[in-house]
Write an enzyme that holds these catalytic residues in place. Structure first.
Site, PDB file in Angstrom:
ATOM      1  CG  ASP A   1      -2.121   0.956   0.987  1.00 55.25           C
ATOM      2  OD1 ASP A   1      -2.047   1.807   0.053  1.00 55.25           O
ATOM      3  OD2 ASP A   1      -3.121   0.885   1.730  1.00 55.25           O
TER       4      ASP A   1
HETATM    5  C1  BGC Z   1      -4.930   3.464   0.151  1.00 51.20           C
HETATM    6  C2  BGC Z   1      -5.057   2.503  -1.025  1.00 51.20           C
HETATM    7  C3  BGC Z   1      -4.833   3.241  -2.314  1.00 51.20           C
HETATM    8  C4  BGC Z   1      -3.489   3.924  -2.282  1.00 51.20           C
HETATM    9  C5  BGC Z   1      -3.181   4.701  -3.535  1.00 51.20           C
HETATM   10  C6  BGC Z   1      -3.649   4.263   0.090  1.00 51.20           C
HETATM   11  O1  BGC Z   1      -3.641   5.258   1.059  1.00 51.20           O
HETATM   12  O2  BGC Z   1      -4.974   2.747   1.363  1.00 51.20           O
HETATM   13  O3  BGC Z   1      -6.327   1.907  -1.005  1.00 51.20           O
HETATM   14  O4  BGC Z   1      -4.945   2.349  -3.397  1.00 51.20           O
HETATM   15  O5  BGC Z   1      -3.454   4.829  -1.183  1.00 51.20           O
HETATM   16  O6  BGC Z   1      -4.010   5.801  -3.634  1.00 51.20           O
END
Ligand code: BGC
Length: 750
Positions: free
Chosen positions: A232
């Site tokens: 993530d």
């Molecule tokens: C979120 C993800 C997301 C990623 C990119 C993160 O903060 O938890 O779900 O895909 O950011 O935006």
């Protein structure tokens, strides 16, 4: 090398391999252009494409993105119980990725809604892993059918936003296997997502990004995952440890590829592991190449809007419909009250926030369709106090109408990625207004707009009708008009229980944790698994949803199809004069068990569209897993022999018929030893024989073997004693008995 030939990892330098394991910027893979490996774009997800306008510079900007169809977020779509429809949504998203040259869309997110206060409940599917997995798989399979990848997220146990970057989720193996992992497992095994995104949190002490057990042993070893795992955004805190654990890609880059190079040189990374991780990245770009090479593709904007429209229709759940207040008659004098009717709340906040291609509010739709109504906003969509002038106007409009259609819900600031909610309650100013409206007009129907469950019981008496419309995406306006005026019957079913009080939720004793950790103390008893097992009242049960039609379920049969498998058939009849859909739900209730099991669990469902008066027969197969629990003793799934009850119904608390089936069990047993209890010896097939032989020998006067006391209490006492403790109860004879049991057992199992 020809244009279409990809190199193998063997063709790359150490530096090039290392570079593949981090992104090029926030939204691109790094690629090695000189070797023919492009740095494709990957971006959010999950209910439509969020391609940032600042994408080329790699900046993160949540609000500015290219227009894309905004489908209902999972809170809505999960209520459809319609995997085919969800597959169509996935196909449409895949096509939009082709147009925008996005190789991987970051979603779906299939974490379990452990507690309805969870900030990301709006973009997660269910409190039930079977439902979450069997619905969200449609997104993965649909997108990937277009040659574009998905990123199944957040692996695993991102069930709260409080302290999400570091919280240690302390979860039993059994709860992980039965509740928090199965949605991922099902999707991996049936649709092979091209990528998986690990979660931020720790699980039992280890950050997901560095969790070898999770990313390698379980995901690849047990489930056979073939794709890559990415972090993530910002979840990779130790690239060497992560790469060794099985994380292929750090996102966004921390510009530390040199650390991977040094670690590979000095042996902290096994070169074979670096090769595996880098080869995964090459394979990923290889898979996307065909779709990413299509130039000038334009997706069908109207066609996708229509998919979003259908998805929105099926996302709504009719909770209450006294006096058949819905559907409304078009010629009734209608007051439409509530700012949400004009300014729809159609998606949640955070990384999933997308820019829709179109937006038609409910009010716009009424105007387009020539339906007359008085509109009064009643309140503002902010956290400011009530506005007396707006309220007075709304009450006046309600008083002058046959029926008041009141749009209530959660304002955007009330729920988002990044924080958990503190209450299930609706904003007080909206509820005050509702009470005032109900005082002047007895015909009130409420339409709710919210991503996560809200309390309904405190105000339900003020409304004859309640339509839970969740967040409906860009086509919510027309979809609402279709359902509210009866063009289509509502058919959604709750994917999550609506409790009477948040303090009834089993996770509340451990929510949201303390001092950096959260104990999942309720174990497998999440949502209805708790409420139904312990007989707790809920406002609306899991699986519930009304229709304008009525249905009957009949002719339920269960046939055994193997030692531990069965097939269920049921006939469902539309007993009304309205065309509509019903969802047949199959729950499995175990009989007596060695472990505490939920009273029943969803193990199959099928949504059936029926014309007025029509009947259809559905068949739902139950595989061995449908009957199994995760045994910590065997460290494996285990099906006990015995009777199981198959329940067929239309919610977890509306069971139309039950049929029992006798299963053989999987016959798993562990070898007995001196730490096995006397009771375990008695119930083991071999141990039981040895126990009987010992008793017979003692009766026959064998030297030193005690005749056991024939007293119920003593017998119970004995049952729970490891046999190495028998001397405590039986003196020296106990010692003789222990040795006899171990010796004879050894002979029989040699
Ligand atoms: C979120 C993800 C997301 C990623 C990119 C993160 O903060 O938890 O779900 O895909 O950011 O935006």
């Amino acid at each position: 090398m020809s244009e279409h030939t990809y190199p193998s990892v063997k063709d790359l330098t150490l530096e090039e391999k290392a570079s593949l394991t981090s992104g090029g910027d926030a939204w691109h893979l790094q690629g090695v252009e000189s070797k023919g490996i492009p740095g494709y774009m990957i971006t959010d997800g999950p209910h439509g494409l969020r391609k940032s306008l600042a994408a080329s510079t790699g900046e993160t900007d949540l609000d500015a993105s290219v227009p894309a169809t905004c489908f209902p977020p999972a809170a809505g779509l999960s209520s459809s119980w319609n995997p085919e429809l969800i597959h169509k949504v996935g196909e449409a998203m895949g096509e939009e990725c082709i147009q925008e040259k996005v190789a991987v869309i970051l979603g779906p997110g299939v974490n379990i809604k452990r507690n309805p206060l969870g900030g990301r409940c709006f973009e997660y599917w269910s409190e039930d892993p079977y439902l979450a997995g069997h619905e969200a798989v449609g997104i993965v399979a649909g997108v990937q059918s277009k040659g574009v990848g998905t990123s199944l997220k957040h692996f695993a146990a991102n069930n709260q936003e409080t302290d999400r970057l570091r919280v240690d989720a302390r979860i039993s193996q059994r709860a992980l296997r039965e509740i928090y992992l199965p949605a991922f497992e099902h999707i991996v095994k049936t649709a092979q997502p091209w990528t998986i995104m690990c979660s931020y949190n720790r699980i039992n002490g280890v950050h997901s990004a560095q969790n070898h057990w999770l990313l390698t042993d379980v995901l690849r070893g047990e489930w056979g995952f073939k794709g890559i795992v990415m972090s993530d955004w910002g979840a990779d805190h130790d690239r060497v440890a992560s790469l060794n654990a099985g994380l292929n890609l750090e996102m966004p880059p921390s510009f530390t590829d040199d650390r991977i190079v040094y670690a590979a040189r000095d042996g902290r990374i096994d070169p074979a592991q670096l090769d595996r991780m880098a080869q995964g990245m090459i394979d990923l770009t290889d898979k996307a190449r065909a779709a990413m090479s299509i130039d000038g593709y334009r997706f069908d904007v109207d066609g996708h809007d229509e998919v979003a429209h259908q998805a929105a229709i099926e996302s709504m759940v009719l909770l209450k419909n006294e006096d058949a207040i819905l559907p409304l008659k078009k010629d009734a004098k209608i007051a439409v009250i509530g700012e949400f009717a004009r300014t729809p709340r159609y998606q949640g906040g955070g990384s999933s926030h997308i820019t829709p291609t179109k937006m038609t509010s409910f009010l716009d739709t009424l105007a387009e369709r020539g339906i007359k109504a008085d509109f009064a906003p009643g309140f503002t969509l902010d956290l400011e106090p009530a506005d007396p002038a707006l309220e007075a106007e709304a009450v006046k409009a309600a008083e002058a109408s046959d029926v008041a259609l009141v749009f209530l819900g959660l304002p955007e600031a009330a729920e988002s990625e990044g924080f958990d909610r503190e209450t299930l309650d609706m904003p007080a100013k909206q509820l005050d207004l509702l009470r005032r409206i109900a005082a002047v007009n007895e015909n009130v129907a409420v339409v709710l707009s919210n991503g996560s469950v809200v309390s309904v019981a405190p105000w339900a008496d003020s409304a004859k009708g309640i339509l839970e419309s969740w967040l409906l995406g860009q086509a919510g306006g027309p979809a609402l008009a279709d359902v509210i005026f009866g063009k289509v019957s509502p058919s959604g079913k709750l994917a999550q229980s609506i409790p009477l009080d948040i303090n009834d939720d089993p996770s509340m004793l451990n929510w949201p944790g303390e001092e950096g950790h959260v104990d999942y103390g309720e174990g497998v008893f999440v949502g209805y698994r708790y409420y139904d097992t312990y007989g707790k009242a809920v406002d609306y049960p899991f699986g519930y949803g009304l229709s304008y039609a009525t249905f009957a379920i009949s002719d339920v049969t269960v046939a055994k199809t193997g030692a531990n498998t069965a097939s269920v058939t049921a006939t469902v009849t539309n007993t009304s004069d309205v065309d509509a859909a019903e969802t047949v739900q199959v729950y499995v209730a175990p009989g007596t068990s060695d472990v505490a099991r939920p009273v029943h669990e969803l193990k199959g469902f099928e949504k059936v569209f029926l014309k007025a008066g029509e009947s259809k027969t559905v068949t739902i197969d139950l595989d061995e897993r449908a009957f199994a629990y995760w045994s910590e003793k065997f460290n494996d799934w285990h099906v006990e022999s015995g009777e199981y009850t198959i329940e067929v119904g239309t919610s977890s608390r509306d069971i139309a018929a039950t049929v029992t089936v006798e299963l053989d069990g999987d016959g798993k047993s562990l070898p007995l030893d001196e730490w096995s209890t006397y009771g375990e010896w008695e119930s083991d097939p071999v141990g039981g024989k040895v126990v009987e032989a010992a008793a017979a020998a003692a009766e026959a006067g064998a030297d030193g073997l005690p005749v056991l006391p024939n007293n119920a209490m003593m017998r119970m006492f004995l049952k729970s004693m490891p046999i190495n403790s028998l001397p405590t109860l039986l003196g020296e004879g106990g010692k003789t008995l222990t040795s006899y049991l171990l010796d004879e057992y050894a002979k029989l199992t040699k």
